[in-house]
Design a protein around this motif. Structure first.
Motif, short mmCIF file in Angstrom:
data_model
loop_
_atom_site.label_atom_id
_atom_site.label_comp_id
_atom_site.label_asym_id
_atom_site.label_seq_id
_atom_site.Cartn_x
_atom_site.Cartn_y
_atom_site.Cartn_z
N UNK A 24 0.83 -1.20 0.00
CA UNK A 24 0.00 0.00 0.00
C UNK A 24 0.86 1.25 0.00
N UNK A 25 2.04 1.14 0.64
CA UNK A 25 3.00 2.24 0.65
C UNK A 25 4.39 1.65 0.43
N UNK A 26 5.23 2.37 -0.30
CA UNK A 26 6.58 1.91 -0.52
C UNK A 26 6.78 1.29 -1.89
N UNK A 27 8.00 0.80 -2.12
CA UNK A 27 8.39 0.28 -3.43
C UNK A 27 7.98 -1.18 -3.60
N UNK A 28 7.80 -1.56 -4.87
CA UNK A 28 7.52 -2.95 -5.19
C UNK A 28 8.73 -3.83 -4.88
N UNK A 29 8.48 -5.08 -4.58
CA UNK A 29 9.54 -6.07 -4.41
C UNK A 29 9.21 -7.31 -5.23
N UNK A 30 10.23 -8.11 -5.50
CA UNK A 30 10.05 -9.31 -6.30
C UNK A 30 10.72 -10.51 -5.63
N UNK A 31 10.20 -11.68 -5.97
CA UNK A 31 10.84 -12.92 -5.56
C UNK A 31 10.75 -13.91 -6.71
N UNK A 32 11.88 -14.56 -7.03
CA UNK A 32 11.88 -15.60 -8.05
C UNK A 32 12.42 -16.89 -7.45
N UNK A 33 11.69 -17.96 -7.66
CA UNK A 33 12.09 -19.28 -7.19
C UNK A 33 12.07 -20.24 -8.37
N UNK A 34 13.17 -20.98 -8.55
CA UNK A 34 13.30 -21.90 -9.68
C UNK A 34 13.77 -23.26 -9.17
N UNK A 35 13.12 -24.33 -9.64
CA UNK A 35 13.50 -25.68 -9.26
C UNK A 35 13.82 -26.50 -10.50
N UNK A 36 14.91 -27.26 -10.41
CA UNK A 36 15.33 -28.21 -11.45
C UNK A 36 15.53 -29.55 -10.79
N UNK A 37 14.90 -30.59 -11.33
CA UNK A 37 15.00 -31.89 -10.68
C UNK A 37 14.98 -33.05 -11.66
N UNK A 38 15.37 -34.20 -11.14
CA UNK A 38 15.27 -35.45 -11.89
C UNK A 38 14.54 -36.46 -11.01
N UNK A 39 13.46 -37.02 -11.55
CA UNK A 39 12.65 -37.98 -10.82
C UNK A 39 12.72 -39.32 -11.53
N UNK A 40 12.98 -40.39 -10.76
CA UNK A 40 13.13 -41.72 -11.36
C UNK A 40 12.25 -42.72 -10.61
N UNK A 41 11.41 -43.44 -11.35
CA UNK A 41 10.50 -44.41 -10.75
C UNK A 41 11.19 -45.77 -10.62
N UNK A 42 11.33 -46.22 -9.37
CA UNK A 42 11.85 -47.55 -9.12
C UNK A 42 10.79 -48.61 -9.36
#
Length: 341
Positions: free
Chosen positions: A291-309
Motif C-alpha cells: 500500500x506504501x513503498x516500493x515494489x519487491x520481487x521474488x523468483x524461485x526456480x526448481x530443477x530436478x530429476x525424478x526416477x521411478x523404481x
C-alpha cells in the motif's frame, strides 16, 4: 495434543481400520492408504543467514495416512467419507507441525450420486489441490515454486490461509465434457457475525493432453482466526502434454483491500527420460505491491530429476534457487524418496 494422546489416537485409528476392513465386505467399501516420503539436503531460502542440513519428512509429497470408504444407498447414490492425517516420518510425530489437529489432511463425510457430491468437514483447498496438475513438482510445499510462493510463509505466503480449510460445505458437480466445478462455503462460526465466512469457487478441465484450472476464493477466517480485512485471491493455469515434453503455465493474484497485492507468474515443463525417468523444471516470480513503498520481487526456480523404481516408489534429486529483492541468491539441494501404499 500430547505425545500420549497421539499414541492413543494412532492406536485407535489402527484398531478402527482393522475393524472396518473386517466388516467391509458385508457393509461398505473401506480402504487404508497413504504415502511416506523423506529427503536429505541442504536447505536455504533467500534472506536466511545460513543453510540447514536436514533429514526431513515429506518432500515432493507431504507424508500422510488415510482411511476412506463408501456405502451404497441404492438408486446410484452412496455415502462417502475420508479421514487423513499428516505425519513426519523423520521424527515419528503427527501432523505437519505441532499445531496440526490429528485428522489434519481431511476429515469429511458426504453423499454422492448422479447429481454430484456434497461433503461436509475439514477439506483440502481446491486452489492448492489443482496445483497437482498445473506444476511439474505437484503440490510440493518444499520444491514446487508455484506452491511455495503461494502458500508457504517462508516464501511470502501470498495466498493467506492453510492448504486445508475447516468447517467446509462443498458441492462438486459431475464431470461433463471434461469440466468439473465446485463451490466451498466455510462458516466462520462467530457469534452474531454470520457474514464472517470463507468462500471458494473452482473449476478444472481434463481432456486428453489438456489440463486447465481456474480458482477464486475470499478468505475471512484464517484457520480459526477471523482476519481484520478479508483477502481475495484467484489463480488460473493450463498444462499440455506434447509427448516429448509437457508444459505448464500459471498466473495468480491476491489482494487485501487497501493493502498489499501480489501478482504471480509461473512456467514449467517435464521431459520424459526413458521409460521411468523425467527432468522437471519450473520457475515462479511474484511481484509484491505494498500500500506504501516500493515494489519487491521474488523468483524461485526448481530443477530436478525424478526416477521411478516401481509403480509406487520413486527417487529424486532437486536443486531449488531462490532470490528476493534486497537479499542474495540461496540454494536448496536435496535427494529424496517417496512410496505410496
Amino acid at each position: 495434543m500430547t505425545i500420549e494422546n497421539n499414541k492413543a489416537a494412532l492406536a485407535a485409528a489402527g484398531a478402527l481400520a482393522c475393524l472396518l476392513c473386517a466388516n467391509a465386505a458385508a457393509q461398505s467399501s473401506v480402504e487404508l492408504y497413504g504415502l511416506i516420503g523423506t529427503y536429505l539436503g541442504s536447505v536455504k531460502r533467500s534472506g536466511e543467514p545460513q543453510a540447514v542440513t536436514q533429514l526431513n519428512g515429506g518432500g515432493l509429497t507431504t507424508s500422510f495416512l488415510g482411511l476412506r470408504g463408501s456405502e451404497d444407498l441404492g438408486s446410484g447414490n452412496r455415502i462417502v467419507w475420508s479421514l487423513e492425517s499428516f505425519y513426519r516420518p523423520d521424527t515419528g510425530e503427527q501432523g505437519r507441525n505441532a499445531t496440526d489437529p490429528f485428522w489434519s489432511r481431511n476429515a469429511w463425510v458426504g453423499v454422492e450420486g448422479s447429481f454430484g457430491r456434497l461433503t461436509l468437514g475439514r477439506q483440502t483447498n481446491p486452489m492448492y489441490q489443482q496445483m497437482l496438475q498445473l506444476s511439474p513438482f505437484g503440490t510440493s510445499v518444499v520444491f514446487s515454486p508455484l506452491a511455495t510462493q503461494s502458500f508457504v510463509a517462508a516464501y511470502g505466503s501470498n495466498v493467506l490461509g492453510d492448504t486445508v480449510w475447516n468447517n467446509v460445505i462443498r458441492y462438486t458437480t459431475p464431470r461433463v465434457g471434461g469440466v468439473r466445478a465446485s463451490i466451498d462455503y466455510g462458516p466462520g462460526e462467530q457469534a452474531g457475525r454470520a457474514g464472517v465466512a470463507n468462500l471458494g469457487v473452482h473449476a478444472d478441465y481434463n481432456d486428453g493432453p489438456w489440463s486447465a484450472a481456474v480458482s477464486a476464493q475470499r478468505l475471512r477466517v484464517n484457520i480459526l482466526t477471523p482476519l481484520p480485512v478479508e483477502q481475495k485471491a484467484w489463480m488460473a493455469g493450463v498444462a499440455y502434454d506434447f509427448g516429448p515434453v509437457k508444459v505448464y503455465g500459471n498466473a495468480g493474484h491476491a489482494g487485501i483491500d487497501g493493502g498489499n497485492t501480489s501478482r504471480l507468474l509461473d512456467a514449467g515443463l517435464s521431459v520424459p527420460v526413458g521409460a521411468r525417468g523425467a527432468i522437471l523444471l519450473e520457475s515462479a516470480r511474484t511481484r509484491l505491491t505494498p500500500a506504501r513503498g516500493a515494489n519487491t520481487q521474488r523468483r524461485t526456480t526448481s530443477l530436478g530429476y525424478d526416477y521411478r523404481l516401481s509403480k509406487r516408489t520413486d527417487v529424486y534429486l532437486i536443486h531449488t534457487g531462490d532470490k528476493k529483492t534486497g537479499a542474495g541468491y540461496a540454494a536448496t539441494n536435496a535427494l529424496g524418496i517417496r512410496h505410496a501404499f
